[in-house]
Design a protein around this motif. Structure first.
Motif, mmCIF file in Angstrom:
data_model
loop_
_atom_site.group_PDB
_atom_site.id
_atom_site.type_symbol
_atom_site.label_atom_id
_atom_site.label_comp_id
_atom_site.label_asym_id
_atom_site.label_seq_id
_atom_site.Cartn_x
_atom_site.Cartn_y
_atom_site.Cartn_z
ATOM 1 N N GLY A 280 0.795 -1.224 0.000
ATOM 2 C CA GLY A 280 0.000 0.000 0.000
ATOM 3 C C GLY A 280 0.820 1.263 0.000
ATOM 4 O O GLY A 280 0.475 2.225 0.689
ATOM 5 N N CYS A 281 1.918 1.309 -0.770
ATOM 6 C CA CYS A 281 2.783 2.491 -0.840
ATOM 7 C C CYS A 281 2.639 3.174 -2.193
ATOM 8 O O CYS A 281 2.060 2.629 -3.126
ATOM 9 N N ASP A 282 3.218 4.367 -2.300
ATOM 10 C CA ASP A 282 3.226 5.066 -3.576
ATOM 11 C C ASP A 282 4.017 4.302 -4.626
ATOM 12 O O ASP A 282 3.730 4.395 -5.821
ATOM 13 N N ASN A 283 5.030 3.571 -4.193
ATOM 14 C CA ASN A 283 5.875 2.841 -5.127
ATOM 15 C C ASN A 283 6.024 1.400 -4.652
ATOM 16 O O ASN A 283 6.363 1.153 -3.489
ATOM 17 N N SER A 284 5.754 0.454 -5.541
ATOM 18 C CA SER A 284 5.866 -0.975 -5.248
ATOM 19 C C SER A 284 6.885 -1.581 -6.208
ATOM 20 O O SER A 284 6.842 -1.310 -7.408
ATOM 21 N N VAL A 285 7.785 -2.418 -5.692
ATOM 22 C CA VAL A 285 8.906 -2.889 -6.505
ATOM 23 C C VAL A 285 9.097 -4.390 -6.353
ATOM 24 O O VAL A 285 9.047 -4.933 -5.247
ATOM 25 N N VAL A 286 9.333 -5.057 -7.494
ATOM 26 C CA VAL A 286 9.833 -6.432 -7.526
ATOM 27 C C VAL A 286 11.301 -6.337 -7.924
ATOM 28 O O VAL A 286 11.630 -5.820 -8.997
ATOM 29 N N ARG A 287 12.199 -6.824 -7.079
ATOM 30 C CA ARG A 287 13.643 -6.682 -7.316
ATOM 31 C C ARG A 287 14.296 -8.069 -7.365
ATOM 32 O O ARG A 287 14.189 -8.845 -6.425
ATOM 33 N N LEU A 288 14.952 -8.360 -8.458
ATOM 34 C CA LEU A 288 15.633 -9.634 -8.665
ATOM 35 C C LEU A 288 17.131 -9.441 -8.438
ATOM 36 O O LEU A 288 17.776 -8.647 -9.126
#
Length: 325
Positions: A280-288
């Motif tokens: 529920g944030c302004d920015n959501s990230v999937v990081r590999l």
């Protein structure tokens, strides 16, 4: 009363303006036809959605470009703090070229192209994830001749900063998009979609950034080493996965630099089922994160969260460190 649906790129522009205002870029709007500046930008974005054949138009002091073409800026008065955000599709990188440049570098004018985006003092991709050192990511027109007239991004976003004092001074910026066979460090134009990141035997970290609160569903994950068989909140497995060398982490935050974001969960095992989490944030990230020893692959889907579906449970929520209104 029906609400007008704002196109995804216009939503992204609104976010950038909102985020940039915290570091002083809001004055760009004030200095550029304040009554209608933002609305003109949104109208341009809406026109792009329906009129892809438009390849030439004026460039504004604060602008966002998502199509190929030539964009010309001519100063009608001193413009001391201007920025252009350029974004392409996830599988593309961006070529920028300057021409017809008429500025006075000795008087303090400048044009700088940046490999990525800078917002609120933060860089995307972060210094940890980009293959170049921070100073190598800038191409300064005034500090070099032919070498400073063109730039190529390492991902699907790039940026141009410029300052021009003299009336009728300006330049033309040409934007080209080039295919990228192994996309890495991507900024999504849309709050909904699906993507697959592949890292073939390279020691490199890749992030897929979604500037919206979203639900992320991991549908497939193939990593070099299998160590577990469940998705666990970061408090329990953070140290274990970060030591594995090959893993995927889910991050949330209100900026764009992944090194400043908060870990929601991480996974250091292969899966072929479904794992999901709401961020529920302004920015959501999937990081590999990849050690370079294996071919790593992660596939995922994402969709926008509305107010009724924002995460409530403490283990899935970032309410403690994200301002969600």
């Amino acid at each position: 009363m029906m609400m007008m649906k704002v196109p995804p790129r216009a939503q992204l522009l609104l976010f950038l303006v909102s985020l940039s205002s915290r570091m002083g870029l809001s004055r760009y709007i004030e200095e550029n036809d304040a009554p209608d500046g933002l609305y003109s930008l949104l109208s341009l974005e809406q026109k792009r959605e329906a009129e892809d054949f438009i390849f030439r138009r004026p460039l504004r002091c604060l602008d966002m470009l998502s199509t190929e073409g030539s964009f010309t800026f001519v100063a009608s008065r001193p413009q001391l703090a201007c920025a252009t955000f350029v974004i392409a599709e996830p599988s593309e990188v961006i070529g920028l070229e300057l021409s017809d440049v008429n500025i006075d570098c000795r008087a303090g004018d400048f044009i700088k192209m940046f490999d990525g985006w800078v917002l609120k003092g933060e860089k995307f991709p972060s210094s940890q994830d980009h293959p170049l050192a921070s100073h190598q990511r800038y191409t300064d027109y005034c500090s070099s001749s032919a070498a400073g007239s063109s730039s190529r991004s390492s991902q699907n976003v790039a940026m141009v900063f410029f300052r021009i004092h003299g009336e009728d001074s300006g330049f033309t910026l040409t934007v080209k998009k080039l295919h990228n066979p192994f996309p890495c460090n991507i900024m999504s134009q849309s709050p909904e979609g699906s993507f697959t990141m592949v890292m073939p035997h390279q020691r490199r970290n890749c992030s897929f950034s979604i500037i919206y609160p979203v639900e992320i569903r991991l549908t497939e994950l193939s990593l070099g080493q299998a160590k577990s068989n469940e998705l666990i909140p970061q408090r329990k497995v953070w140290s274990a996965c970060s030591g594995s060398g090959d893993y995927v982490e889910l991050l949330g935050g209100n900026g764009v630099d992944t090194s400043h974001m908060f870990p929601v969960a991480d996974l250091c095992f292969s899966l072929s089922g479904l794992a999901q989490m709401k961020i529920g944030c302004d920015n959501s990230v999937v990081r590999l994160v990849s050690s370079g020893n294996y071919i790593n692959r992660v596939s995922f889907q994402y969709r926008l969260l509305d107010r009724d579906t924002l995460p409530k449970a403490p283990e899935n929520s970032l309410d403690n460190f994200c301002s969600v209104e």
